[in-house]
Design an enzyme around this catalytic site. Structure first.
Site, short mmCIF file in Angstrom:
data_model
loop_
_atom_site.label_atom_id
_atom_site.label_comp_id
_atom_site.label_asym_id
_atom_site.label_seq_id
_atom_site.Cartn_x
_atom_site.Cartn_y
_atom_site.Cartn_z
N THR A 1 43.87 -32.62 -57.16
CA THR A 1 44.66 -31.44 -56.80
C THR A 1 44.91 -30.53 -57.99
OG1 THR A 1 45.72 -32.68 -55.06
CG2 THR A 1 46.88 -30.73 -55.81
N TYR B 1 44.16 -27.64 -48.81
CA TYR B 1 43.47 -27.01 -49.94
C TYR B 1 42.21 -27.81 -50.23
CZ TYR B 1 45.52 -30.95 -52.29
OH TYR B 1 45.87 -32.22 -52.62
N THR C 1 45.95 -37.65 -57.72
CA THR C 1 47.04 -38.62 -57.82
C THR C 1 46.86 -39.82 -56.87
OG1 THR C 1 48.34 -37.36 -56.23
CG2 THR C 1 48.73 -36.91 -58.56
N ASP C 2 46.05 -39.67 -55.82
CA ASP C 2 45.95 -40.74 -54.81
C ASP C 2 45.55 -42.09 -55.42
OD1 ASP C 2 46.54 -38.84 -52.94
OD2 ASP C 2 44.61 -38.88 -51.91
N LYS D 1 52.23 -44.66 -57.12
CA LYS D 1 52.52 -43.42 -56.38
C LYS D 1 53.50 -43.76 -55.26
CE LYS D 1 50.43 -39.41 -54.16
NZ LYS D 1 49.24 -38.61 -53.87
N GLU E 1 56.89 -69.63 -51.44
CA GLU E 1 56.86 -70.03 -50.03
C GLU E 1 55.49 -70.56 -49.63
OE1 GLU E 1 58.99 -67.47 -47.06
OE2 GLU E 1 59.24 -66.20 -48.82
N1 GLU Z 1 43.78 -36.43 -52.31
C1 GLU Z 1 43.96 -35.68 -53.50
C2 GLU Z 1 43.55 -36.48 -54.73
O1 GLU Z 1 44.01 -37.59 -54.98
C3 GLU Z 1 45.31 -35.18 -53.49
C4 GLU Z 1 46.30 -35.87 -54.32
C5 GLU Z 1 46.50 -35.21 -55.64
O2 GLU Z 1 45.62 -35.02 -56.44
O3 GLU Z 1 47.63 -34.93 -55.83
O4 GLU Z 1 42.73 -35.98 -55.48
#
Ligand code: GLU
Length: 355
Positions: free
Chosen positions: A39, A52, A118-119, A191, A312
């Site tokens: 992103t 996007y 971020t994923d 995340k 457990e």
């Molecule tokens: N799906 C995208 C990625 O991980 C969006 C998440 C992001 O970058 O914030 O590249």
């Protein structure tokens, strides 16, 4: 003063200024940005839409969009890939690790910034934490909003990531993630929000530090083994053994474990309920798999807390490994690296208590 004297004085001043500028240039740290997409490099048609295209902006355009960034360091950019991080692959991760090791071996490279979606950022960060062979700072950075959004978070995140990568105090802390002013360690961050700008948290270990407009403060040094202390070497690795993650739930279907084994999994991570638990039928399926030599790691779908051995589930009897603090996605990375050579479950358990 004659005109000739004035001209020669002006020339001397110009030479002095140029020498000073070049000395300042040489004194600044040299940072390489390796761009992978995400992103932070995303663009949308309007500033307020949720949809996007990830990875639409090049690294040079990203650098150009951050005022003052060139005062922090001499920056060079390289495009490694241009994918949304849902498409991050082990091929790209290996390319990244090998390139970082090559760059950091050079005395004139002081740190690396990796731009990333971020994923799956926590997976790449943890992989690099085990595969990079240098103490120099390696910082991953992304954004939650595309570059075209109102209040895009990418430019300041990139500025702060460069400030951390250029900071000698960031040395020896393992691979770091810098987002929204927070500096977090690869072992512990995860995340936590699909959309919020403050998405990354380190619930068990807390922050490594903070960066306020590039002024950094450190609180912690991650205790886990990483980088130069890591025994994993990916120099000659081209492919990893298959490791699947299976998500546990009430009345879980045990045949998912059998299917993973039938499809060639060398290891299975169970995203268990609670303290790495699963129902009796799944425990039996996992035990059958372990008897065939498939390594079973019990992790948890719960976001905080660790998975303890023999709590457990009788791991000793069933031949399982407990993931300790690693969430399923990071447990998978460690298991893939562990399975690159023959190891007993006892040895693999030890790795989970160390890395
Ligand atoms: N799906 C995208 C990625 O991980 C969006 C998440 C992001 O970058 O914030 O590249």
């Amino acid at each position: 003063m004659t005109n000739r004297k004035i001209v020669s004085k002006l020339l001397a001043i110009a030479m002095l200024l140029s020498a000073l500028a070049s000395a300042a240039q040489q004194k600044k740290p040299n940072i390489v940005i390796l761009a992978t997409g995400g992103t932070i490099a995303g663009a949308a048609a309007t500033g307020t839409q949720a949809g996007y295209t990830s990875g639409a902006v090049t690294i040079d355009a990203m650098i150009a969009a951050v005022p003052g960034i060139k005062d922090l360091a001499n920056i060079q950019g390289e495009q490694i890939s241009n994918v949304g991080s849902q498409d991050m692959s082990f091929n790209i991760m290996l390319t990244l690790a090998k390139r970082i090791n090559g760059l950091l071996a050079k005395p004139n490279v002081d740190g690396i910034v990796v731009t990333h979606g971020t994923d799956t950022m926590e997976e790449t960060a943890f992989f690099l934490n085990l595969a990079v062979k240098s103490d120099k700072p390696v910082v991953l950075v992304g954004s939650m909003r595309p570059s075209t959004a109102v209040s895009a978070d990418g430019p300041l995140n990139l500025y702060e990531a460069i400030a951390v990568a250029a900071d000698p105090n960031a040395t020896g802390r393992g691979v770091l993630v810098v987002m929204n002013d927070w500096i977090e360690g690869a072992h512990s961050l995860t995340k936590t929000s699909t959309t919020a700008v403050q998405t990354f948290m380190s619930p068990l270990r807390g922050l490594v530090g903070v960066s306020a407009y590039g002024k950094n403060d450190y609180y912690n040094n991650p205790e886990w083994k990483h980088t130069t202390a890591s025994e994993f070497d990916v120099t000659n690795v081209a492919k990893f053994p298959r490791v699947d993650i299976i998500f546990a739930c009430a009345d879980m279907s045990p045949d998912l474990i059998d299917a993973a084994v039938a499809n060639g999994a060398a290891g299975i991570v169970i995203a268990g309920v609670g303290n790495g638990n699963m129902n009796k039928a799944s425990l039996e399926a996992a035990e059958r798999a372990a008897k065939k030599g498939v390594v079973i790691v019990r992790s948890s779908r719960v976001p905080t807390g660790s998975v303890g051995r023999n709590v457990e589930v009788n791991d000793d009897e069933m031949g399982f490994v407990a993931s300790d603090e690693l969430n399923p996605q990071k447990a998978r990375i460690l298991l893939m690296l562990a399975l690159l050579k023959p190891r007993t479950t006892t040895q693999i358990q030890e790795l989970f208590l160390t890395y």
